[in-house]
Design a protein around this motif. Sequence first.
Motif, PDB file in Angstrom:
ATOM      1  N   GLU A  44      18.487 -15.757 -48.417  1.00 19.79           N
ATOM      2  CA  GLU A  44      18.641 -17.088 -49.009  1.00 19.79           C
ATOM      3  C   GLU A  44      18.833 -18.114 -47.904  1.00 19.79           C
ATOM      4  N   LEU A  45      17.978 -19.146 -47.891  1.00 15.95           N
ATOM      5  CA  LEU A  45      18.029 -20.158 -46.840  1.00 15.95           C
ATOM      6  C   LEU A  45      18.607 -21.488 -47.333  1.00 15.95           C
ATOM      7  N   ARG A  46      18.996 -21.551 -48.593  1.00 13.15           N
ATOM      8  CA  ARG A  46      19.555 -22.792 -49.157  1.00 13.15           C
ATOM      9  C   ARG A  46      21.071 -22.677 -49.242  1.00 13.15           C
ATOM     10  N   ARG A  47      21.771 -23.543 -48.500  1.00 14.09           N
ATOM     11  CA  ARG A  47      23.228 -23.455 -48.520  1.00 14.09           C
ATOM     12  C   ARG A  47      23.797 -23.931 -49.837  1.00 14.09           C
ATOM     13  N   GLY A  48      23.021 -24.699 -50.606  1.00 17.60           N
ATOM     14  CA  GLY A  48      23.472 -25.190 -51.896  1.00 17.60           C
ATOM     15  C   GLY A  48      23.127 -24.269 -53.054  1.00 17.60           C
ATOM     16  N   LYS A  49      22.595 -23.087 -52.752  1.00 22.42           N
ATOM     17  CA  LYS A  49      22.255 -22.116 -53.800  1.00 22.42           C
ATOM     18  C   LYS A  49      23.487 -21.853 -54.658  1.00 22.42           C
ATOM     19  N   LYS A  50      23.314 -21.924 -55.973  1.00 21.38           N
ATOM     20  CA  LYS A  50      24.439 -21.717 -56.881  1.00 21.38           C
ATOM     21  C   LYS A  50      24.704 -20.225 -57.060  1.00 21.38           C
ATOM     22  N   ILE A  51      25.942 -19.838 -56.833  1.00 19.60           N
ATOM     23  CA  ILE A  51      26.370 -18.450 -56.993  1.00 19.60           C
ATOM     24  C   ILE A  51      27.176 -18.361 -58.286  1.00 19.60           C
ATOM     25  N   TYR A  52      26.715 -17.513 -59.191  1.00 21.77           N
ATOM     26  CA  TYR A  52      27.368 -17.325 -60.483  1.00 21.77           C
ATOM     27  C   TYR A  52      28.074 -15.972 -60.516  1.00 21.77           C
ATOM     28  N   PRO A  53      29.030 -15.802 -61.427  1.00 16.67           N
ATOM     29  CA  PRO A  53      29.660 -14.476 -61.564  1.00 16.67           C
ATOM     30  C   PRO A  53      28.591 -13.398 -61.762  1.00 16.67           C
ATOM     31  N   GLY A  54      28.750 -12.313 -61.025  1.00 17.13           N
ATOM     32  CA  GLY A  54      27.784 -11.221 -61.071  1.00 17.13           C
ATOM     33  C   GLY A  54      26.823 -11.229 -59.894  1.00 17.13           C
ATOM     34  N   ASP A  55      26.677 -12.389 -59.226  1.00 17.62           N
ATOM     35  CA  ASP A  55      25.806 -12.462 -58.055  1.00 17.62           C
ATOM     36  C   ASP A  55      26.444 -11.727 -56.887  1.00 17.62           C
ATOM     37  N   LYS A  56      25.599 -11.109 -56.078  1.00 20.56           N
ATOM     38  CA  LYS A  56      26.062 -10.391 -54.894  1.00 20.56           C
ATOM     39  C   LYS A  56      25.584 -11.133 -53.646  1.00 20.56           C
ATOM     40  N   VAL A  57      26.518 -11.383 -52.737  1.00 19.03           N
ATOM     41  CA  VAL A  57      26.220 -12.064 -51.476  1.00 19.03           C
ATOM     42  C   VAL A  57      26.477 -11.081 -50.353  1.00 19.03           C
ATOM     43  N   GLU A  58      25.466 -10.891 -49.496  1.00 19.01           N
ATOM     44  CA  GLU A  58      25.596  -9.956 -48.385  1.00 19.01           C
ATOM     45  C   GLU A  58      25.571 -10.722 -47.068  1.00 19.01           C
ATOM     46  N   PHE A  59      26.546 -10.421 -46.225  1.00 21.79           N
ATOM     47  CA  PHE A  59      26.629 -11.057 -44.910  1.00 21.79           C
ATOM     48  C   PHE A  59      27.313 -10.106 -43.947  1.00 21.79           C
ATOM     49  N   ASN A  60      26.713  -9.930 -42.796  1.00 26.75           N
ATOM     50  CA  ASN A  60      27.319  -9.146 -41.723  1.00 26.75           C
ATOM     51  C   ASN A  60      27.684  -7.730 -42.177  1.00 26.75           C
ATOM     52  N   GLY A  61      26.821  -7.134 -42.990  1.00 31.80           N
ATOM     53  CA  GLY A  61      27.036  -5.754 -43.415  1.00 31.80           C
ATOM     54  C   GLY A  61      28.005  -5.580 -44.570  1.00 31.80           C
ATOM     55  N   GLU A  62      28.547  -6.683 -45.065  1.00 32.24           N
ATOM     56  CA  GLU A  62      29.493  -6.603 -46.188  1.00 32.24           C
ATOM     57  C   GLU A  62      28.862  -7.238 -47.424  1.00 32.24           C
ATOM     58  N   VAL A  63      29.213  -6.699 -48.590  1.00 30.60           N
ATOM     59  CA  VAL A  63      28.710  -7.237 -49.844  1.00 30.60           C
ATOM     60  C   VAL A  63      29.886  -7.808 -50.639  1.00 30.60           C
TER      61      VAL A  63
END
Length: 70
Positions: A44-63
């Motif tokens: 995801e390249l949009r910093r304004g992307k809306k994150i809703y309950p249930g969405d998974k965000v992965e960064f630096n090997g962590e979810v």
Amino acid sequence: MDIKINTEYIKLDSFLKWAGVVSLGSEAKAYILEGLVKVNDEVELRRGKKIYPGDKVEFNGEVFTAVSEA
């Protein structure tokens, strides 16, 4: 790791700060623009992307999963 949010959604850059993986919005923006953040298994390249309950965000090997506080 579950991250509780108390709103309908949270923007991606704010979510990274809320989760404690970055301390500054500018840091979050840089990581997102470099393609280092995935939302639901997609870069995801949009910093304004809306994150809703249930969405998974992965960064630096962590979810991180957004969950509703209610």
